[in-house]
Write an enzyme that holds these catalytic residues in place. Sequence first.
Site, short mmCIF file in Angstrom:
data_model
loop_
_atom_site.label_atom_id
_atom_site.label_comp_id
_atom_site.label_asym_id
_atom_site.label_seq_id
_atom_site.Cartn_x
_atom_site.Cartn_y
_atom_site.Cartn_z
N CYS A 201 0.82 -0.91 0.04
CA CYS A 201 -0.09 -0.06 0.07
C CYS A 201 0.88 1.22 0.18
O CYS A 201 1.88 1.22 -0.75
CB CYS A 201 -0.92 -0.06 1.15
SG CYS A 201 -2.45 1.03 1.06
N SER A 202 0.66 2.34 0.63
CA SER A 202 1.40 3.79 0.63
C SER A 202 2.54 3.51 1.63
O SER A 202 3.30 4.73 1.79
CB SER A 202 0.40 4.65 1.26
OG SER A 202 -0.15 4.52 2.60
#
Length: 197
Positions: free
Chosen positions: A103-104
């Site tokens: 993800c981020s």
Amino acid sequence: MKIGLVLFNGVTFLDFVGFYDVIYRLNLFEQTKGTTWDICGLSEEVTDELGLTVKVNKIKPNLGDYDLVFVPGGMGTRSLRYDQEFIEWVRTAEAVPYKVSVCSGSLLWGAAGFLTNKAATTHPGAYDLLEPYCREVVKSRIVRDGNIITAGGVSTSIDLGLYIIKLFAGEEEMKLVKQQIDYPYEMQGIIEIDDHR
């Protein structure tokens, strides 16, 4: 193998737990028996986006002491990109053989300078945030560019864990873990880039 698992305030815990629940099974296999891990952070407790709090067991260790460092994502990554203390700590991972994120979390590798001239991915909602940090944003679920392995949004954490099992323990071992966690899906969208371009 020593694994460092990085946590921070504003993490998405499913990013972390999906990966952790899979990779702790490395100890089941002869090739990877003796694998250890630490849950690392800058403070004794970390609170996720929803208010759930967990304790870390290593406060600000030198990340260079690990063979693999994993960084999950979450809304907290947006401000941590500009947090000098946190990014300086992430930079201690410079010599780590495998830098991994879901993800981020890739934004934090990027802010630390590790994605320069690399292809990487992140949550589809954060592709634009990743662009300034890397050579190319690849819109896929798992991207391995040399020693950097980045993965897409939240559910990809399980696929990423299985990818790591396959990488270090083998294909059959990965299939066994899929059976254990009753995971009927095939990993897809895996892009591997030759490190010798």
